[in-house]
Write a protein that holds these residues in place. Structure first.
Motif, mmCIF file in Angstrom:
data_model
loop_
_atom_site.group_PDB
_atom_site.id
_atom_site.type_symbol
_atom_site.label_atom_id
_atom_site.label_comp_id
_atom_site.label_asym_id
_atom_site.label_seq_id
_atom_site.Cartn_x
_atom_site.Cartn_y
_atom_site.Cartn_z
ATOM 1 N N PRO A 41 0.811 -1.225 0.000
ATOM 2 C CA PRO A 41 0.000 0.000 0.000
ATOM 3 C C PRO A 41 0.845 1.276 0.000
ATOM 4 O O PRO A 41 0.484 2.269 -0.592
ATOM 5 N N SER A 44 1.857 2.071 -3.591
ATOM 6 C CA SER A 44 0.789 2.332 -4.550
ATOM 7 C C SER A 44 0.144 3.710 -4.387
ATOM 8 O O SER A 44 -0.769 4.041 -5.107
ATOM 9 N N ARG A 45 0.598 4.531 -3.430
ATOM 10 C CA ARG A 45 0.042 5.871 -3.273
ATOM 11 C C ARG A 45 0.394 6.751 -4.462
ATOM 12 O O ARG A 45 1.513 6.679 -4.961
#
Length: 56
Positions: A41, A44-45
């Motif tokens: 996560p 993936s920002r």
């Protein structure tokens, strides 16, 4: 010759695969058939979010 008798004139073919080769082929098949992992996560920002956090 009756149907139950074997014809011994035909050569018998025996193929042998070593356990090492068998395990290696199974491992390779597993790697190929496994879908790639989803990114973490944090990675993936979107880049805009990173710049806002740094500026704050």
């Amino acid at each position: 010759m009756s149907a139950t008798e074997r014809d011994e004139t035909l050569p018998r073919v025996v193929s042998a695969v070593s356990m090492r080769d068998l395990l290696a082929s199974c491992a390779a098949a597993n790697v190929i058939s496994t879908p790639p992992r989803l990114p973490d996560p944090e990675v993936s920002r979107p880049p805009a979010e990173h710049s806002r956090r740094q500026a704050a």
